[in-house]
Design a protein around this motif. Structure first.
Motif, short mmCIF file in Angstrom:
data_model
loop_
_atom_site.label_atom_id
_atom_site.label_comp_id
_atom_site.label_asym_id
_atom_site.label_seq_id
_atom_site.Cartn_x
_atom_site.Cartn_y
_atom_site.Cartn_z
N SER A 188 -40.25 5.97 -70.03
CA SER A 188 -40.71 6.22 -71.51
C SER A 188 -40.80 4.68 -72.02
O SER A 188 -41.74 4.17 -72.39
CB SER A 188 -40.25 6.81 -72.26
N ASP A 189 -39.79 3.97 -72.12
CA ASP A 189 -39.54 2.72 -73.02
C ASP A 189 -38.36 2.19 -72.97
O ASP A 189 -37.13 2.75 -72.45
CB ASP A 189 -39.76 3.30 -74.68
N SER A 190 -38.26 0.78 -72.86
CA SER A 190 -37.02 0.16 -72.47
C SER A 190 -36.02 0.22 -73.28
O SER A 190 -34.82 0.41 -73.20
CB SER A 190 -37.37 -1.42 -72.27
N PHE A 191 -36.18 0.64 -74.74
CA PHE A 191 -35.35 1.08 -75.62
C PHE A 191 -34.86 2.33 -75.48
O PHE A 191 -33.68 2.56 -75.69
CB PHE A 191 -36.05 0.59 -77.19
N CYS A 192 -35.64 3.16 -74.99
CA CYS A 192 -35.13 4.58 -74.55
C CYS A 192 -34.26 4.44 -73.57
O CYS A 192 -32.98 5.15 -73.58
CB CYS A 192 -36.50 5.48 -74.37
N VAL A 193 -34.49 3.54 -72.58
CA VAL A 193 -33.52 3.51 -71.51
C VAL A 193 -32.07 2.96 -72.04
O VAL A 193 -31.08 3.24 -71.34
CB VAL A 193 -34.08 2.36 -70.33
N GLY A 194 -32.26 1.99 -72.81
CA GLY A 194 -31.00 1.44 -73.60
C GLY A 194 -30.02 2.30 -74.00
O GLY A 194 -29.03 2.52 -73.99
N ARG A 195 -30.87 3.41 -74.67
CA ARG A 195 -30.17 4.61 -75.53
C ARG A 195 -29.46 5.54 -74.40
O ARG A 195 -28.47 6.01 -74.75
CB ARG A 195 -31.29 5.39 -76.34
N TYR A 196 -30.01 5.77 -73.36
CA TYR A 196 -29.62 6.91 -72.41
C TYR A 196 -29.51 6.63 -70.89
O TYR A 196 -29.69 7.39 -70.13
CB TYR A 196 -30.67 8.10 -72.65
N ARG A 197 -29.19 5.23 -70.93
CA ARG A 197 -29.02 4.64 -69.31
C ARG A 197 -28.04 5.80 -68.63
O ARG A 197 -28.69 5.87 -67.55
CB ARG A 197 -28.48 3.00 -69.49
N GLY A 198 -27.05 5.70 -68.82
CA GLY A 198 -26.10 6.88 -68.39
C GLY A 198 -26.65 7.83 -67.83
O GLY A 198 -26.39 8.60 -66.72
N GLU A 199 -27.09 8.64 -68.94
CA GLU A 199 -27.62 9.97 -68.66
C GLU A 199 -28.85 10.00 -67.77
O GLU A 199 -29.30 10.85 -66.68
CB GLU A 199 -28.13 10.56 -69.98
N PHE A 200 -29.83 8.82 -67.77
CA PHE A 200 -31.17 8.81 -66.80
C PHE A 200 -30.61 8.68 -65.43
O PHE A 200 -31.05 9.07 -64.77
CB PHE A 200 -31.89 7.64 -67.28
N LEU A 201 -29.44 7.84 -65.27
CA LEU A 201 -29.07 7.52 -63.97
C LEU A 201 -28.48 8.86 -63.28
O LEU A 201 -28.62 9.15 -62.02
CB LEU A 201 -28.06 6.48 -63.72
N ASP A 202 -27.76 9.58 -63.95
CA ASP A 202 -27.08 10.71 -63.68
C ASP A 202 -28.20 11.80 -63.16
O ASP A 202 -28.11 12.47 -62.19
CB ASP A 202 -26.05 11.45 -64.60
N LEU A 203 -29.28 11.74 -63.96
CA LEU A 203 -30.40 12.46 -63.67
C LEU A 203 -30.89 12.41 -62.29
O LEU A 203 -31.15 13.37 -61.45
CB LEU A 203 -31.57 12.64 -64.83
N MET A 204 -30.96 11.10 -62.01
CA MET A 204 -31.54 10.52 -60.69
C MET A 204 -30.43 10.82 -59.54
O MET A 204 -31.01 11.58 -58.65
CB MET A 204 -32.14 9.29 -60.92
N ARG A 205 -29.40 10.42 -59.65
CA ARG A 205 -28.36 10.52 -58.81
C ARG A 205 -27.90 11.82 -58.34
O ARG A 205 -27.35 12.17 -57.35
CB ARG A 205 -27.17 9.73 -59.06
N SER A 206 -27.85 12.82 -59.36
CA SER A 206 -27.49 14.27 -59.25
C SER A 206 -28.57 14.84 -58.65
O SER A 206 -28.39 16.03 -58.11
CB SER A 206 -27.29 14.71 -60.55
N GLY A 207 -29.95 14.33 -58.36
CA GLY A 207 -31.00 15.16 -57.93
C GLY A 207 -31.66 16.25 -58.69
O GLY A 207 -32.65 16.71 -58.38
N THR A 208 -31.43 15.99 -59.90
CA THR A 208 -32.11 16.92 -60.97
C THR A 208 -33.47 16.26 -61.07
O THR A 208 -34.37 17.06 -61.53
CB THR A 208 -31.43 16.87 -62.33
N VAL A 209 -33.67 15.01 -60.94
CA VAL A 209 -35.13 14.25 -60.84
C VAL A 209 -35.25 13.92 -59.42
O VAL A 209 -34.62 13.03 -59.15
CB VAL A 209 -35.27 13.16 -62.03
N ASP A 210 -36.74 14.02 -58.92
CA ASP A 210 -37.11 13.66 -57.76
C ASP A 210 -37.87 12.37 -57.74
O ASP A 210 -37.83 11.45 -56.88
CB ASP A 210 -37.82 14.80 -57.06
N ILE A 211 -38.69 12.34 -58.66
CA ILE A 211 -39.79 11.25 -58.87
C ILE A 211 -39.82 10.52 -60.19
O ILE A 211 -39.56 11.23 -61.34
CB ILE A 211 -41.47 11.85 -58.60
N VAL A 212 -39.43 9.14 -60.00
CA VAL A 212 -39.46 8.64 -61.57
C VAL A 212 -40.45 7.54 -61.48
O VAL A 212 -40.78 6.83 -60.51
CB VAL A 212 -38.02 7.85 -61.34
N PHE A 213 -40.83 7.66 -62.95
CA PHE A 213 -42.05 6.51 -63.29
C PHE A 213 -41.26 5.62 -64.14
O PHE A 213 -40.56 5.82 -65.14
CB PHE A 213 -43.14 7.15 -63.78
#
Length: 330
Positions: A188-213
């Motif tokens: 979504s937005d680099s500022f959004c990434v700054g707010r939720y970096r750890g959670e976003f990485l967890d979504l990806m690494r846990s397999g909750t999310v398959d495809i990332v934009f």
């Protein structure tokens, strides 16, 4: 056959778009090229200072759903509006695009979300968003049969700002994966990434999310690096597929050790970048759900982004399916 190609979940927002110069952004303390969250009082203040404006249904994932439908895909959308005029406009517009939208409206307060978008002379957009009724989206709004019958469920990282939406996304992921479907998100937005970096990485690494934009800045922010190649290597290890846009250079698609550089589609004039990333995701996911190669998916995404950049507003006014046929992509 599934009922839907792509289900998108996001903040249902009506965009109010006006042109301005850079000094206006400075005078009003608006961070350029970012999505700034604001309260009701600041929304009223900025609205009072806007010049002539265009109102258009927006919201990142809503734009993506509309784009998928414009390509001829079968799209659905979850997002919360209020029972007010802007809510009626949003619902009408997304259904008129051919998108399945049945999320129940929520009273009259808080009102439907709106984003004051200021477009500077370079075509860059600076968003000031009052989330309003968006914050009411929760797991009770998940239509289980729709998630189960959509090839890909896609959500926006912006949903991590309203609290209960996270529960809805996790429920979507549970249903999607239980039915052999895939989950996708945009950072979504680099500022959004700054707010939720750890959670976003967890979504990806846990397999909750398959495809990332992501775009280039978001990918760099996610891994706190200034080296784009490093970011691409890391993101390819953290999710099944990543599609990273690179502005005028196009996009890079990665899947494991595979890497595809897809040139940008040419444009005549950079009018307004509102919705460019959303439409890239629409073209990519339309191609992906039709079984196209990753390179073709990138080309379809770049085409849709180019078309929306050449107009004011986040939803293309011309037929994407006809444009794709014209350029030999369909």
């Amino acid at each position: 056959m599934t009922r839907f190609d792509v289900l998108t979940v996001g903040n249902a927002i009506v965009d109010i778009i006006a042109r301005c110069n850079d000094q206006f952004l400075i005078d009003n303390k608006i961070t350029k090229a970012a999505m700034n969250l604001i309260d009701a009082e600041r929304a009223e203040l900025l609205y009072s200072r806007m010049g002539p404006a265009l109102e258009a249904s927006g919201g990142s994932a809503g734009n993506t759903a509309a784009g998928v439908a414009n390509f001829g895909g079968r799209a659905a959308y979850f997002g919360k509006v209020a029972e007010d005029q802007l809510g009626e406009i949003f619902a009408h517009d997304i259904r008129a695009q051919g998108v399945h939208y049945e999320t129940k409206a929520k009273g009259t307060f808080p009102p439907t979300a709106r984003s004051m978008i200021f477009v500077t002379e370079d075509g860059e957009r600076s968003m000031n968003t009052y989330l309003g009724a968006c914050v009411e989206l929760g797991p009770e709004d998940v239509e289980e049969d729709v998630v189960a019958d959509a090839k890909v469920t896609y959500f926006e990282g912006y949903l991590w700002d309203p609290p209960r939406a996270k529960e809805a996304i996790r429920e979507c992921a549970r249903i999607a994966h239980a039915n052999g479907r895939e989950m996708s998100m945009t950072l979504s937005d680099s500022f959004c990434v700054g707010r939720y970096r750890g959670e976003f990485l967890d979504l990806m690494r846990s397999g909750t999310v398959d495809i990332v934009f992501a775009n280039r800045d978001e990918a760099l922010s996610l891994y706190e690096t200034e080296d784009f190649d490093t970011a691409l290597t890391l993101i390819s290890a953290d999710c099944k597929i990543a599609a990273v846009t690179t502005g005028k250079d196009g996009a890079v698609i990665v899947r494991g050790t595979e890497r595809y550089v897809v040139d940008a589609h040419p444009i005549e004039e950079r009018v307004d970048t509102t919705g460019a990333g959303d439409l890239f995701a629409a073209g990519f996911l339309f191609g992906y759900t039709q079984g196209r190669t990753l390179e073709d998916c990138g080309k379809l995404g770049n085409l849709a982004a180019a078309i929306v950049i050449e107009q004011i507003g986040p939803r293309p006014m011309r037929s994407l399916s006809e444009a794709a046929k014209e350029f030999g992509l369909l």
